[in-house]
Motif scaffolding. Structure first.
Motif, PDB file in Angstrom:
ATOM      1  N   CYS A 133       0.903  -1.263   0.089  1.00 44.58           N
ATOM      2  CA  CYS A 133      -0.010  -0.127   0.085  1.00 44.58           C
ATOM      3  C   CYS A 133       0.895   1.226  -0.030  1.00 44.58           C
ATOM      4  O   CYS A 133       1.816   1.330   1.080  1.00 44.58           O
ATOM      5  CB  CYS A 133      -1.077  -0.018   1.198  1.00 44.58           C
ATOM      6  N   GLU A 134       0.552   1.883  -1.001  1.00 49.71           N
ATOM      7  CA  GLU A 134       1.513   3.238  -1.066  1.00 49.71           C
ATOM      8  C   GLU A 134       0.837   4.322  -0.971  1.00 49.71           C
ATOM      9  O   GLU A 134      -0.328   4.585  -1.526  1.00 49.71           O
ATOM     10  CB  GLU A 134       2.303   3.434  -2.599  1.00 49.71           C
ATOM     11  N   VAL A 135       1.177   5.342  -0.275  1.00 47.84           N
ATOM     12  CA  VAL A 135       0.416   6.391   0.213  1.00 47.84           C
ATOM     13  C   VAL A 135       0.821   7.767  -0.682  1.00 47.84           C
ATOM     14  O   VAL A 135       2.158   7.781  -0.800  1.00 47.84           O
ATOM     15  CB  VAL A 135       0.501   6.802   1.642  1.00 47.84           C
ATOM     16  N   TRP A 136       0.304   8.685  -1.076  1.00 53.41           N
ATOM     17  CA  TRP A 136       0.744   9.899  -1.651  1.00 53.41           C
ATOM     18  C   TRP A 136       1.417  10.781  -0.852  1.00 53.41           C
ATOM     19  O   TRP A 136       0.971  11.147   0.272  1.00 53.41           O
ATOM     20  CB  TRP A 136      -0.748  10.732  -2.277  1.00 53.41           C
ATOM     21  N   PRO A 173       2.767  14.397  -0.664  1.00 51.97           N
ATOM     22  CA  PRO A 173       2.448  15.852  -1.729  1.00 51.97           C
ATOM     23  C   PRO A 173       3.833  16.386  -1.933  1.00 51.97           C
ATOM     24  O   PRO A 173       3.844  17.142  -3.146  1.00 51.97           O
ATOM     25  CB  PRO A 173       1.741  16.299  -0.409  1.00 51.97           C
ATOM     26  N   THR A 174       4.880  16.366  -1.212  1.00 41.40           N
ATOM     27  CA  THR A 174       6.132  17.127  -1.467  1.00 41.40           C
ATOM     28  C   THR A 174       7.034  16.329  -2.427  1.00 41.40           C
ATOM     29  O   THR A 174       7.849  17.195  -3.110  1.00 41.40           O
ATOM     30  CB  THR A 174       6.965  17.678  -0.103  1.00 41.40           C
ATOM     31  N   GLN A 175       6.660  15.107  -2.470  1.00 41.07           N
ATOM     32  CA  GLN A 175       7.308  14.563  -3.611  1.00 41.07           C
ATOM     33  C   GLN A 175       6.558  14.315  -4.856  1.00 41.07           C
ATOM     34  O   GLN A 175       6.913  13.735  -5.939  1.00 41.07           O
ATOM     35  CB  GLN A 175       7.973  13.148  -3.261  1.00 41.07           C
ATOM     36  N   GLY A 176       5.216  14.492  -4.776  1.00 39.56           N
ATOM     37  CA  GLY A 176       4.379  14.465  -5.834  1.00 39.56           C
ATOM     38  C   GLY A 176       4.175  13.004  -6.543  1.00 39.56           C
ATOM     39  O   GLY A 176       4.048  12.656  -7.646  1.00 39.56           O
ATOM     40  N   ARG A 177       4.523  11.840  -5.477  1.00 37.89           N
ATOM     41  CA  ARG A 177       4.528  10.601  -5.745  1.00 37.89           C
ATOM     42  C   ARG A 177       4.016   9.695  -4.711  1.00 37.89           C
ATOM     43  O   ARG A 177       3.816  10.112  -3.551  1.00 37.89           O
ATOM     44  CB  ARG A 177       5.777  10.047  -6.208  1.00 37.89           C
ATOM     45  N   TYR A 178       3.651   8.565  -5.108  1.00 36.76           N
ATOM     46  CA  TYR A 178       3.135   7.426  -4.031  1.00 36.76           C
ATOM     47  C   TYR A 178       4.095   6.718  -3.349  1.00 36.76           C
ATOM     48  O   TYR A 178       5.559   6.302  -4.216  1.00 36.76           O
ATOM     49  CB  TYR A 178       2.445   6.249  -4.594  1.00 36.76           C
ATOM     50  N   ARG A 179       4.507   6.601  -2.118  1.00 40.49           N
ATOM     51  CA  ARG A 179       5.435   5.942  -1.419  1.00 40.49           C
ATOM     52  C   ARG A 179       5.120   4.691  -0.491  1.00 40.49           C
ATOM     53  O   ARG A 179       3.883   4.828   0.120  1.00 40.49           O
ATOM     54  CB  ARG A 179       6.306   7.301  -0.391  1.00 40.49           C
ATOM     55  N   GLU A 180       5.769   3.737  -0.298  1.00 36.62           N
ATOM     56  CA  GLU A 180       5.430   2.347   0.286  1.00 36.62           C
ATOM     57  C   GLU A 180       5.219   2.891   1.798  1.00 36.62           C
ATOM     58  O   GLU A 180       5.890   3.574   2.385  1.00 36.62           O
ATOM     59  CB  GLU A 180       6.570   1.489  -0.025  1.00 36.62           C
ATOM     60  N   LEU A 181       4.115   2.439   2.274  1.00 39.60           N
ATOM     61  CA  LEU A 181       4.038   2.529   3.670  1.00 39.60           C
ATOM     62  C   LEU A 181       3.541   1.349   4.357  1.00 39.60           C
ATOM     63  O   LEU A 181       4.104   0.869   5.419  1.00 39.60           O
ATOM     64  CB  LEU A 181       2.746   3.645   3.899  1.00 39.60           C
ATOM     65  N   THR A 182       2.973   0.440   3.871  1.00 41.41           N
ATOM     66  CA  THR A 182       2.520  -0.869   4.262  1.00 41.41           C
ATOM     67  C   THR A 182       2.729  -2.180   3.258  1.00 41.41           C
ATOM     68  O   THR A 182       2.711  -1.786   1.972  1.00 41.41           O
ATOM     69  CB  THR A 182       1.241  -1.282   4.784  1.00 41.41           C
ATOM     70  N   SER A 183       2.888  -3.138   3.732  1.00 34.80           N
ATOM     71  CA  SER A 183       3.072  -4.425   2.736  1.00 34.80           C
ATOM     72  C   SER A 183       2.523  -5.711   3.446  1.00 34.80           C
ATOM     73  O   SER A 183       2.380  -5.747   4.906  1.00 34.80           O
ATOM     74  CB  SER A 183       4.601  -4.736   2.431  1.00 34.80           C
ATOM     75  N   THR A 184       2.035  -6.625   2.628  1.00 34.46           N
ATOM     76  CA  THR A 184       1.489  -7.907   3.172  1.00 34.46           C
ATOM     77  C   THR A 184       1.932  -8.936   2.345  1.00 34.46           C
ATOM     78  O   THR A 184       1.940  -8.803   1.062  1.00 34.46           O
ATOM     79  CB  THR A 184       0.047  -7.825   3.414  1.00 34.46           C
ATOM     80  N   SER A 185       2.442  -9.934   2.807  1.00 38.85           N
ATOM     81  CA  SER A 185       3.009 -11.095   2.079  1.00 38.85           C
ATOM     82  C   SER A 185       2.439 -12.423   2.392  1.00 38.85           C
ATOM     83  O   SER A 185       2.062 -12.656   3.517  1.00 38.85           O
ATOM     84  CB  SER A 185       4.600 -11.157   2.326  1.00 38.85           C
ATOM     85  N   ASN A 186       2.471 -13.263   1.559  1.00 40.45           N
ATOM     86  CA  ASN A 186       2.158 -14.736   1.467  1.00 40.45           C
ATOM     87  C   ASN A 186       3.290 -15.296   1.395  1.00 40.45           C
ATOM     88  O   ASN A 186       4.084 -15.630   0.309  1.00 40.45           O
ATOM     89  CB  ASN A 186       1.012 -15.178   0.565  1.00 40.45           C
ATOM     90  N   CYS A 187       3.945 -16.157   2.511  1.00 35.13           N
ATOM     91  CA  CYS A 187       5.062 -16.787   2.636  1.00 35.13           C
ATOM     92  C   CYS A 187       4.934 -18.369   2.222  1.00 35.13           C
ATOM     93  O   CYS A 187       5.718 -19.115   2.285  1.00 35.13           O
ATOM     94  CB  CYS A 187       5.707 -16.511   3.834  1.00 35.13           C
ATOM     95  N   GLY A 188       3.469 -18.772   2.026  1.00 38.91           N
ATOM     96  CA  GLY A 188       3.059 -20.103   2.311  1.00 38.91           C
ATOM     97  C   GLY A 188       3.754 -20.911   3.255  1.00 38.91           C
ATOM     98  O   GLY A 188       3.863 -20.621   4.530  1.00 38.91           O
ATOM     99  N   GLU A 189       4.429 -22.116   2.796  1.00 37.67           N
ATOM    100  CA  GLU A 189       5.039 -23.127   3.756  1.00 37.67           C
ATOM    101  C   GLU A 189       6.474 -22.791   4.040  1.00 37.67           C
ATOM    102  O   GLU A 189       7.070 -23.187   4.554  1.00 37.67           O
ATOM    103  CB  GLU A 189       4.959 -24.346   3.416  1.00 37.67           C
ATOM    104  N   PHE A 190       7.052 -21.739   3.260  1.00 38.06           N
ATOM    105  CA  PHE A 190       8.453 -21.502   3.028  1.00 38.06           C
ATOM    106  C   PHE A 190       8.885 -21.161   4.617  1.00 38.06           C
ATOM    107  O   PHE A 190      10.098 -21.847   4.901  1.00 38.06           O
ATOM    108  CB  PHE A 190       8.571 -20.221   2.440  1.00 38.06           C
ATOM    109  N   GLN A 191       8.511 -20.331   5.521  1.00 44.42           N
ATOM    110  CA  GLN A 191       9.047 -20.118   6.672  1.00 44.42           C
ATOM    111  C   GLN A 191       8.569 -21.131   7.670  1.00 44.42           C
ATOM    112  O   GLN A 191       9.714 -21.627   8.326  1.00 44.42           O
ATOM    113  CB  GLN A 191       8.412 -18.636   7.156  1.00 44.42           C
ATOM    114  N   ALA A 192       7.585 -21.657   7.614  1.00 46.84           N
ATOM    115  CA  ALA A 192       7.320 -22.821   8.294  1.00 46.84           C
ATOM    116  C   ALA A 192       8.078 -24.034   8.350  1.00 46.84           C
ATOM    117  O   ALA A 192       8.589 -24.812   9.274  1.00 46.84           O
ATOM    118  CB  ALA A 192       5.738 -23.120   8.156  1.00 46.84           C
TER     119      ALA A 192
END
Length: 427
Positions: free
Chosen positions: A336-339, A341-360
């Motif tokens: 999720c990238e939030v706007w 204003p002073t840079q005039g672009r979207y910047r990353e704020l949150t992420s969500t990941s599916n790791c499946g069985e990899f970490q387990a």
């Protein structure tokens, strides 16, 4: 880590995943060879041990010259078993080391490419037109200094670049964000957690942060501890070496912790203010689910992130992160990238990941159910509130012409009912 059986049965799928990540495809063939050596050396050891046991039974019944010959063979066999055992261990170690270098399998729907090859999934909120409102937006540091909320000069004096003090209303705003985020997570059924910031190598490696991300990890060599860059690490490690009751899944935790990142690859990027710092605080969501429920859980985590950002009245978009920009443990990731204003672009704020069985699989976390017995489960993570970045984007998006900052309604109960944060210093 991935399932070795899948590697043997469908190596082309693993090669395609490595290729999509922009990583070494030759690692797949090296691992296949090492796995074959591991299995063949294991079979040789088992055969020699079986012969050794059978020989022991024969010796007990033999006499004379026959017994002498059997004893001679026993000595030869003991040396062969020892050598086979060492060969088996060496082959297993090599296969294990190669397996740890292999990233998770990329989901087939992930856009292929590098950092800029994401696809935009959806857009939310309205970007303010500051020109129409009659003033030019100030950046978060200028606003924060006027509010008496951010002190980067003394942060640099005490700790160096990319450190800051949150002071006065800045400290109160952090606490408000954390409390509001935890309240939302708790209402959604997450168990709140205060997690350790120092972890053992097993937890850091098990979550996949000692591969491509190792350059950004702080390591305390004397004690062999790692400072976490996200509470995903201690939340994943919470159930390592355990078998969970499948009937109790999903298990959902919301962890709050300080986080530390070296930002080794960000020289010259975002050096002003507190957008990219070495120490920050974060509320992280973490889920343990059955593998077949993982994709649906990813959508739920994204939904909770969208709910949070909407409650903060921030304009944002959701992107499907491209394959070459995925972390080693993620098969799919939404940002999720939030706007800004002073840079005039979207910047990353949150992420969500599916790791499946990899970490387990790496952390030996399994589930038991009646139909399928004991098997690996799936893990997922999602940032709910990266506090300092959220403050940056709140200040810039909700600033007023007089230098004050409007407080979103969701935060007002945690800020003494304030509708606005008012300047205390000259702009």
């Amino acid at each position: 880590m991935i399932d070795l059986r899948l590697l043997r049965e469908d190596p082309d799928r693993v090669r395609a995943s490595q290729r999509a990540r922009g990583e070494d495809v030759g690692l797949v063939d090296a691992l296949l060879s090492a796995d074959e050596a591991r299995r063949s050396s294991g079979s040789r050891f088992d055969a020699l041990r079986a012969e050794q046991k059978q020989l022991g039974k024969q010796i007990s019944r033999a006499t004379g010259e026959e017994k002498a010959e059997l004893l001679k063979r026993t000595g030869e066999l003991a040396a062969a078993v020892k050598a086979a055992d060492a060969e088996r261990d060496e082959a297993a170690a090599e296969a294990g080391a190669l397996l740890l270098k292999l990233g998770n399998l990329v989901h087939p729907d992930v856009p292929v490419g590098g950092e800029e090859d994401f696809t935009v999934r959806e857009t939310h909120g309205i970007i303010r037109d500051f020109e129409a409102e009659g003033f030019e937006p100030r950046d978060h540091l200028e606003l924060g200094q006027a509010l008496g909320a951010i002190d980067t000069e003394r942060g640099a004096k005490v700790s160096g670049s990319r450190f800051a003090y949150l002071t006065g209303v800045g400290a109160l705003l952090e606490l408000a964000l954390v409390n509001a985020a935890i309240a939302q997570a708790t209402a959604a059924g997450f168990i709140p957690m205060m997690t350790p910031a120092l972890v053992k190598p097993q937890a850091m490696e098990g979550t996949g942060f000692l591969g491509q991300a190792a350059q950004d990890v702080y390591h305390l060599e004397k004690d062999d501890y790692y400072l976490v860059g996200t509470s995903e690490v201690p939340l994943a490690g919470y159930h390592m070496d355990e078998i969970l009751d499948g009937g109790q899944l999903p298990l959902r935790y919301a962890g709050f912790s300080p986080c530390f990142r070296r930002e080794a690859g960000s020289h010259g990027k975002d050096t002003r203010g507190i957008f990219r710092v070495h120490q920050f605080d974060k509320v992280e969501m973490f889920s343990y689910v059955a593998p077949e429920d993982a994709e649906a859980e990813l959508e739920r985590l994204l939904g909770w992130e969208k709910q949070w950002l909407t409650s903060l009245e921030l304009p944002f978009r959701v992107i499907d992160v491209a394959s070459g920009d995925l972390g080693a443990s993620a098969s799919r990731k939404y940002d999720c990238e939030v706007w800004m204003p002073t840079q005039g672009r979207y910047r990353e704020l949150t992420s969500t990941s599916n790791c499946g069985e990899f970490q387990a699989r790496r952390l030996s976390i399994r589930m038991r159910d009646k139909e399928k017995g004991v098997r690996p489960l799936a893990t997922l993570n999602g940032t709910l509130c990266a506090v300092q970045r959220t403050m940056v984007l709140l200040l810039e998006n909700h600033q007023q012409a007089d230098g004050s900052v409007r407080v979103p309604e969701v935060l007002r109960p945690y800020l003494g009912g304030r509708d606005f944060l008012e300047p205390v210093n000259a702009a």
